[in-house]
Design an enzyme around this catalytic site. Structure first.
Site, PDB file in Angstrom:
ATOM      1  N   HIS A   1       2.591   4.819   7.245  1.00  0.00           N
ATOM      2  CA  HIS A   1       3.605   3.766   7.132  1.00  0.00           C
ATOM      3  C   HIS A   1       3.618   3.177   5.711  1.00  0.00           C
ATOM      4  CE1 HIS A   1       5.893   0.284   8.950  1.00  0.00           C
ATOM      5  NE2 HIS A   1       5.415  -0.311   7.876  1.00  0.00           N
ATOM      6  N   GLU A   2       2.442   2.743   5.242  1.00  0.00           N
ATOM      7  CA  GLU A   2       2.374   2.079   3.931  1.00  0.00           C
ATOM      8  C   GLU A   2       2.675   3.051   2.789  1.00  0.00           C
ATOM      9  OE1 GLU A   2       2.492  -0.981   3.846  1.00  0.00           O
ATOM     10  OE2 GLU A   2       1.754  -1.495   5.837  1.00  0.00           O
TER      11      GLU A   2
ATOM     12  N   HIS B   1       6.394   3.184   2.315  1.00  0.00           N
ATOM     13  CA  HIS B   1       6.867   2.091   1.440  1.00  0.00           C
ATOM     14  C   HIS B   1       6.564   2.420  -0.026  1.00  0.00           C
ATOM     15  CE1 HIS B   1       8.028  -0.795   4.446  1.00  0.00           C
ATOM     16  NE2 HIS B   1       6.825  -0.935   4.957  1.00  0.00           N
TER      17      HIS B   1
ATOM     18  N   HIS C   1       8.787   5.111  -1.508  1.00  0.00           N
ATOM     19  CA  HIS C   1      10.132   4.535  -1.654  1.00  0.00           C
ATOM     20  C   HIS C   1      10.189   3.732  -2.968  1.00  0.00           C
ATOM     21  CE1 HIS C   1      13.575   2.080   0.495  1.00  0.00           C
ATOM     22  NE2 HIS C   1      14.004   2.732  -0.563  1.00  0.00           N
TER      23      HIS C   1
END
Length: 596
Positions: A387-388, A391, A394
């Protein structure tokens, strides 16, 4: 890693390398002094922003100040998060926060001053080649102009800001400090005080009496405070209505969506499409009832595991390898950045004494992003890492592709990249496992994410819409009215397979998100957009990957809806939500097959 070590005992390779941001304290101090000088320089532009050249110079200086103060702020606070008890970095964090406030105040004249120009002058600036790079900024100012008031009115609204925060502050104090819950019985039959922190643990208990006891105690406590909490929630809605009227918005909903330039149809589409998909959720509840072997499924039965805990011990090195395999569909360019993050100390891996809890991805433009974890060797932590890093990559691609002013993406887009990584990881694990018990465990884990992130958040979003509309029409809502609206929504969303306990009508009273109005829908749209992207990538391959990478590189260079649309996910239509629902339906098919 059972024993929690001091920060200095953690091996360097398991920590992030903040030297990439500032090599030492001296470099930080030097940049701090530079920002102070730049802040003095920008004051010279006050009263002069009436021509293209002055505005261009002022914007360039604004970007320089913002970038450097952001770097200082990020570094100071990440150093503070390594060990929150370390006084040097407590002080540095405070110093950086004060600088940010000072910078905010110094830059605050720019927007109102430009907006005081006539419509004709503003249009002239947009067309001026000197300001070509700032065209989007100026167009955004023109879009906001109808909702920006005179200098005196803006000053008055700013002064009202402290009062406007009162409903949220009062609720926070009541909810976190003053509210005391009774003692309830735990699994061992011991009397334990119920708290916000341990409530979900009680609901996960295998013992139904324990679950029911905690559930009843929680809502009985809120029920005793229902008049006070209904007053704080009503005050919050009235505050929103005041601001919407003051700033000339047709409704609070439109005011809340305006910043992201999102039309109310996106919000109503979500609610309508989820209504159509409720039979899928009802199917899930029937399955849950069957697996728990209960005659009636109650609201306190929603968190208890459906499968005996599957022991999945996943060391950090294995988690990294698995994630790399799972994200192969995203192509080599993406995997190379991921590997760079793993190899070059972007990540602060394990817990240490006084380290900030939780996980996040953060950073400053011009340097690679960073990820803070408190990694445990389990499935949850592996998903957190995926998940991290979503980010982080991105941010990395946005920063690489966009100039500073247009690199920052919105909250509306933020959860897409992180959730997509989780979706691909889940898909990979489901395809790889041969153990039926493990497969059912993973399917349940994923199905519950749909239940809590898409269905539940949409129900919250609908509650906000109904309560705001009714108060905008001049009604006042009593505790009984709030409870009635909330209870009827629960009946609708949970269906006939569920016994919707009367106590749940008080749940509205414990949701802090209701004080950050019209925000929760972003969880559901972000999850749906990510699920839609994942489905396209797995079905189409490279063309979908290229569109997705284009999305990651777009930062904040356009409106969120437009960025997603170009990448193949049109959130102004119900399609992405329908695609996400088709994934949920396939999970249910697999779960039903395994439990025949």
């Amino acid at each position: 890693m059972n024993q929690i070590l001091e920060r200095k005992a953690i091996p360097a390779e398991q920590t992030w390398k903040l030297e990439d941001l500032f090599p030492n304290q001296q470099a930080w101090d030097q940049e701090y002094q530079e920002v102070k000088k730049l802040v003095d320089r920008i004051k010279a532009y006050r009263g002069k922003l009436n021509n293209a050249k002055a505005i261009q110079e002022c914007f360039a200086l604004e970007d320089e100040i913002s970038l450097h103060s952001e770097r200082l702020y990020v570094y100071a606070n990440m150093k503070h998060h390594e060990d929150t008890a370390e006084p040097t970095y407590q002080a540095l964090s405070d110093k950086s926060k004060k600088l940010s406030v000072e910078v905010g105040e110094a830059l605050s004249f720019i927007s109102p001053e430009i907006l005081s120009l006539s419509e004709e002058q503003l249009r002239g600036l947009v067309a001026d080649p000197t300001l070509a790079f700032y065209k989007r900024t100026l167009e955004e100012m023109i879009r906001e102009k109808p909702h920006v008031l005179s200098e005196a009115e803006e000053a008055l609204l700013a002064q009202a800001g402290n009062m406007a925060g009162a409903p949220s502050t009062i609720f926070g104090m009541l909810n976190n400090a003053d509210m005391k819950f009774p003692k309830v019985k735990n699994d061992k039959g011991e009397e334990v005080e119920l708290t916000h922190g341990n409530y979900i643990q009680f609901l996960e208990s295998r013992n139904r009496d324990v679950r029911a006891g905690a559930f009843k105690a929680m809502y009985d406590t809120y029920s005793k405070q229902k008049n006070t909490i209904a007053s704080t929630l009503s005050a919050n809605i009235n505050k929103n209505i005041f601001y919407a009227k003051a700033r000339h918005y047709p409704s609070v909903l439109e005011m809340s969506l305006f910043g992201d330039n999102i039309k109310p149809e996106v919000y109503t589409n979500l609610i309508d499409t989820i209504h159509e998909s409720l039979p899928l959720l009802h199917r899930y509840f029937k399955l849950r009832k069957k697996l728990l072997k209960v005659d009636e499924l109650h609201m306190y039965d929603l968190f208890t595991p459906l499968v005996d805990e599957v022991e999945m011990n996943i060391p950090y090195s294995e988690a990294k390898t698995t994630i790399k395999e799972a994200l192969k569909p995203l192509g080599d360019d993406y995997l190379n950045i991921l590997q760079d993050g793993f190899d070059n100390r972007w990540i602060d891996v394990y817990e240490n004494q006084n380290k900030r809890s939780g996980a996040y991805s953060w950073g400053a433009y011009g340097t690679h992003p960073y990820v803070l974890l408190n990694h445990k060797d389990n499935l949850n932590s592996m998903f957190t890492l995926a998940h991290e890093m979503g980010h982080a990559i991105h941010s990395y691609l946005s920063d690489e592709e966009q100039e500073y002013r247009y690199a920052q993406y919105t909250i509306f887009l933020a959860e897409v990249a992180s959730t997509l990584n989780e979706a691909l990881l889940m898909d990979y694990l489901l395809k790889k496992t041969t153990d039926p018990k493990e497969k059912l465990y993973l399917l349940t884990y994923y199905a519950d994410q749909f239940r809590t992130t898409v269905f539940r958040q949409t129900m919250f979003a609908e509650f906000e819409k109904i309560t705001h509309e009714r108060m905008e029409q001049g009604e006042s809502l009593t505790p009984a009215e709030f409870s009635k609206i909330y209870y009827e929504l629960n009946q609708k969303y949970h269906g006939e397979a569920m016994t919707v306990d009367k106590d749940i009508e008080m749940e509205w009273a414990r949701i802090p998100h209701f004080y950050n109005s019209f925000y929760v829908y972003k969880y559901a749209t972000g999850f749906s957009a990510a699920t839609s992207f994942a489905k396209q990538i797995l079905d189409e391959g490279d063309p979908a990957v290229q569109r997705y990478l284009g999305f990651l590189k777009s930062g904040g260079s356009d409106y969120s809806i437009e960025i997603l649309k170009r990448a193949g996910v049109d959130m102004s239509s119900p399609e992405p939500i329908k695609q996400a629902m088709s994934v949920f339906a396939s999970l249910l098919d697999q779960m039903e097959e395994l439990t025949k």
